[in-house]
Design an enzyme around this catalytic site. Structure first.
Site, PDB file in Angstrom:
ATOM      1  N   ASP A 179      33.224  34.952  42.144  1.00 37.42           N
ATOM      2  CA  ASP A 179      31.843  34.488  42.088  1.00 37.42           C
ATOM      3  C   ASP A 179      31.592  32.997  42.305  1.00 37.42           C
ATOM      4  O   ASP A 179      30.833  32.610  43.148  1.00 37.42           O
ATOM      5  CB  ASP A 179      31.228  34.893  40.745  1.00 37.42           C
ATOM      6  CG  ASP A 179      31.567  36.324  40.364  1.00 37.42           C
ATOM      7  OD1 ASP A 179      32.273  37.005  41.122  1.00 37.42           O
ATOM      8  OD2 ASP A 179      31.121  36.767  39.297  1.00 37.42           O
ATOM      9  N   TYR A 371      36.672  30.157  34.879  1.00 34.20           N
ATOM     10  CA  TYR A 371      36.433  31.294  35.764  1.00 34.20           C
ATOM     11  C   TYR A 371      37.242  31.216  37.055  1.00 34.20           C
ATOM     12  O   TYR A 371      38.468  31.203  37.013  1.00 34.20           O
ATOM     13  CB  TYR A 371      34.927  31.299  35.990  1.00 34.20           C
ATOM     14  CG  TYR A 371      34.272  32.623  36.182  1.00 34.20           C
ATOM     15  CD1 TYR A 371      34.617  33.728  35.445  1.00 34.20           C
ATOM     16  CD2 TYR A 371      33.258  32.739  37.114  1.00 34.20           C
ATOM     17  CE1 TYR A 371      33.962  34.936  35.646  1.00 34.20           C
ATOM     18  CE2 TYR A 371      32.595  33.933  37.315  1.00 34.20           C
ATOM     19  CZ  TYR A 371      32.956  35.036  36.575  1.00 34.20           C
ATOM     20  OH  TYR A 371      32.295  36.207  36.775  1.00 34.20           O
ATOM     21  N   GLU A 415      40.502  38.313  30.465  1.00 35.94           N
ATOM     22  CA  GLU A 415      39.953  38.450  31.815  1.00 35.94           C
ATOM     23  C   GLU A 415      40.692  37.491  32.757  1.00 35.94           C
ATOM     24  O   GLU A 415      41.057  37.847  33.864  1.00 35.94           O
ATOM     25  CB  GLU A 415      38.461  38.132  31.755  1.00 35.94           C
ATOM     26  CG  GLU A 415      37.728  38.321  33.070  1.00 35.94           C
ATOM     27  CD  GLU A 415      36.253  37.951  32.943  1.00 35.94           C
ATOM     28  OE1 GLU A 415      35.833  37.446  31.870  1.00 35.94           O
ATOM     29  OE2 GLU A 415      35.515  38.152  33.929  1.00 35.94           O
TER      30      GLU A 415
HETATM   31  C1  9WN Z   1      29.565  39.684  38.560  1.00 39.13           C
HETATM   32  C2  9WN Z   1      33.823  42.584  36.348  1.00 39.13           C
HETATM   33  C3  9WN Z   1      33.501  41.481  37.339  1.00 39.13           C
HETATM   34  C4  9WN Z   1      34.586  41.299  38.413  1.00 39.13           C
HETATM   35  C5  9WN Z   1      34.391  40.022  39.237  1.00 39.13           C
HETATM   36  C6  9WN Z   1      34.236  38.857  38.278  1.00 39.13           C
HETATM   37  C7  9WN Z   1      33.061  39.098  37.315  1.00 39.13           C
HETATM   38  C8  9WN Z   1      30.592  39.551  37.428  1.00 39.13           C
HETATM   39  C9  9WN Z   1      30.070  38.576  36.398  1.00 39.13           C
HETATM   40  O1  9WN Z   1      33.302  40.289  36.579  1.00 39.13           O
HETATM   41  O2  9WN Z   1      31.832  39.159  38.043  1.00 39.13           O
HETATM   42  O3  9WN Z   1      29.924  40.719  39.430  1.00 39.13           O
HETATM   43  O4  9WN Z   1      29.064  38.887  35.745  1.00 39.13           O
HETATM   44  O5  9WN Z   1      30.617  37.488  36.252  1.00 39.13           O
HETATM   45  O6  9WN Z   1      34.067  37.665  38.990  1.00 39.13           O
HETATM   46  O7  9WN Z   1      35.477  39.822  40.104  1.00 39.13           O
HETATM   47  O8  9WN Z   1      34.610  42.398  39.267  1.00 39.13           O
HETATM   48  O9  9WN Z   1      35.093  42.378  35.793  1.00 39.13           O
END
Ligand code: 9WN
Length: 445
Positions: A179, A371, A415
Site C-alpha cells: 500500500d 508498514y 503482520e
Molecule cells: C488494504 C490484509 C491486507 C494485505 C495487504 C496489506 C494490508 C490493507 C490495509 O492488509 O492492506 O488492502 O488496510 O492496510 O498491505 O498486502 O493484503 O492483510
C-alpha cells in the site's frame, strides 16, 4: 533439524491454533481485529497453510473467493464477512453501482496480485499426497475451477494491460498489496483529493500499538479519494483507467502474473486443457518480457512506471526483485541473487534476520517500523523462498526458510517485523503469517 528457537511442533501447533481462531466459517479473516474479512492474496497463502491441516477447508477458502469473482473475471481484493469493523467497508465501496459486480456478496472494487494459481498447485499437491478423498476433492476442485482462474488471468491481460506491454497497470496502491511502499510516493504526491475525505472513520489505528506503524491520515485522504473516483466511474474498467488520478504499471504484480500463468498452464496440461495452457504460457512470456524490459542497468532492479508521464520509478524496494519471481534472463536473475544476498538487502549487517526488508535500509526515508517502508513481511519470505526453489536456488531458499522461521519463533505471528530488532508489528495473529509457517513446517517438499 530444529531451525527455530522453539520446537517446530510448538510453532506449528500455535500457527494452526491461530488459523483456527481466525476461521469464521467460510472464510478466514486476514487478522482477527485489524482485518476481519477475506483479502484476495492473503486467502491464497491462507489456503496454502490450511492445506497442511485440511484439504477440504483449504478448498472452501478458495471457493469463497471465487464466489466473489466479478463478471469481468476480476477477483476483488476484499470479500466482506459479517463484521462491521473495517474502513473503508462495503458501504463506502458500494459496488452495487457496477454492472459487473457479483450478486449476493459484498466486495471491494479493486484487485490484488494474482498469486492464486500457486495456492491451487499447493492444494492439489497436498490432496494427491494424502490420497483418498483428499485427492478426489482436490482434483475435482482444480478441474472445476480452472476456467474461473483462467478468466481472472484473461481479465488482467486485457483490462490491466490494454496495450499488451506485458506490464499490469494498477489504479490504487492497495492493488499492489504494498500500500504505502515508497514505490508509490511519486504517484501519490500527484493525487490531490478534490474534497476532504472521511479519514476519521479509520478503524486500523485502534488495533496497532502506535499509529506510526500504519499509513498516515494524509495518505488515507488520497487512498479514499481514489476509491471515490472509481465509484464515480461505476468501477467500469475503461472509465476507471481514463479518469482515476493514479495509473502505474506494477512490475511485481506483473511478475506474479507471469509466474502464476506458468503454474496455471501446468495445471491446465494435467487436466487436458492444452489450448488454454498454451495461451497461459504465452501470457507468462508476455509478462516476463514486460518485467525484464524495466530492469535498470545501473541498479539491477525492475522499475514501475507512471503511465501518464512515462516516468520510471527508481526506488529500491522489494518490488524491484520482480525478475527473481518470473525469471527469463539468466544474467538479470544472477545479478538479482547477488543483490538479494548482498549488504543492501538480506546481507545488511544490521538485520536481525536475513530475510528481505520491504525497502533497503540504505534508502533515504527508510522507516523500520512503518508498514511497507522497511519492515519484513513473512508471507513475502515464503513467496521468495518458493520461487527460489522453483528456479533451482535451493541453498539460498533454505537459508531464507531458516531465518524466516527463526523470526517467527516469538510466536506472535505478526503482520510484519522490525528488521533490526525483530519486533512483531502491525496486527498480531495475522493469518498468512501463521499459514506460511505451517507450510514450511509441515510440507516436506
Ligand atoms: C488494504 C490484509 C491486507 C494485505 C495487504 C496489506 C494490508 C490493507 C490495509 O492488509 O492492506 O488492502 O488496510 O492496510 O498491505 O498486502 O493484503 O492483510
Amino acid at each position: 533439524m530444529t531451525t527455530t528457537t522453539v520446537p517446530p511442533e510448538t510453532l506449528a501447533a500455535r500457527a494452526a491454533y491461530i488459523l483456527r481462531g481466525n476461521d469464521i466459517g467460510e472464510l478466514t479473516t486476514a487478522a482477527p481485529q485489524l482485518y476481519p474479512h477475506l483479502w484476495s492474496w492473503d486467502a491464497a497463502f491462507v489456503a496454502i497453510g490450511l492445506a497442511t491441516l485440511s484439504v477440504p477447508r483449504a478448498i472452501a477458502e478458495l471457493r469463497t473467493l471465487l464466489r466473489a469473482q466479478w463478471r469481468t473475471g476480476m477477483l476483488p481484493h476484499i470479500v466482506f464477512g459479517p463484521d462491521a469493523g473495517y474502513f473503508p467497508g462495503p458501504d463506502v465501496w458500494d459496488c452495487g453501482v457496477a454492472d459487473t459486480a457479483p450478486a449476493g456478496v459484498r466486495t471491494s472494487g479493486i484487485c490484488q496480485p494474482p498469486v492464486h494459481a500457486i495456492a491451487v498447485r499447493r492444494v492439489l499437491d497436498a490432496g494427491r499426497r494424502n490420497g483418498g478423498t483428499d485427492r478426489d476433492l482436490a482434483e475435482t476442485f482444480a478441474a472445476e475451477t480452472f476456467d474461473q482462474w483462467l478468466a481472472w488471468h484473461r481479465w488482467l491481460a486485457t483490462a490491466r494491460d490494454p496495450a499488451g506491454r506485458g506490464l499490469l497497470e494498477i489504479y490504487h496502491g492497495w492493488e499492489s498489496g504494498m500500500d504505502n511502499s515508497p514505490r508509490w510516493d511519486q504517484a501519490y504526491a500527484a493525487v490531490v483529493p478534490g474534497r476532504e475525505m472521511p479519514v476519521g472513520r479509520r478503524h486500523d489505528l485502534r488495533h496497532v500499538t502506535d499509529a506510526g506503524q500504519r499509513p498516515s491520515d494524509a495518505e488515507y485522504q488520497r487512498y479514499l479519494w481514489l476509491v471515490h473516483q472509481m465509484h464515480e466511474a461505476r468501477y467500469d474498467d475503461d472509465k476507471v483507467r481514463d479518469t482515476v488520478d493514479f495509473r502505474m504499471t506494477d512490475v511485481f504484480m506483473s511478475a506474479v502474473a507471469a509466474l502464476s500463468s506458468e503454474v496455471l498452464a501446468e495445471i491446465g496440461d494435467e487436466f487436458g486443457r492444452h489450448a488454454e495452457a498454451a495461451e497461459l504460457r504465452a501470457l507468462a512470456d508476455r509478462f516476463r518480457a514486460g518485467v525484464l524490459s524495466t530492469v535498470s542497468p545501473e541498479t539491477g532492479l525492475a522499475r514501475d512506471e507512471d503511465v501518464r508521464s512515462g516516468q520510471r520509478v527508481d526506488v529500491p524496494t522489494v518490488g524491484g526483485f520482480a525478475p527473481l519471481l518470473c525469471g527469463g534472463d539468466e544474467r538479470v536473475v544472477a545479478r538479482q541473487l547477488d543483490l538479494l544476498t548482498g549488504p543492501l538487502w538480506c546481507g545488511h549487517p544490521a538485520l536481525r534476520y536475513a530475510v528481505p526488508p520491504s525497502a533497503t535500509p540504505e534508502l533515504a526515508g527508510f522507516q523500520p517500523r512503518t508498514y511497507w517502508r522497511g519492515p519484513q513481511w513473512p508471507f513475502m519470505n515464503w513467496l521468495v523462498w518458493w520461487t527460489l526453489r522453483r528456479r533451482g536456488a535451493t541453498g539460498l531458499a533454505a537459508g531464507i526458510r531458516t531465518e524466516a522461521l527463526r523470526q517467527l519463533s516469538d510466536l506472535a505471528f505478526g503482520e510484519y517485523y522490525e528488521p533490526f530488532t525483530g519486533e512483531a508489528l502491525g496486527s498480531a495473529h495475522q493469518s498468512w503469517t501463521a499459514a506460511v509457517a505451517l507450510d514450511w513446517l509441515l510440507t516436506a517438499d
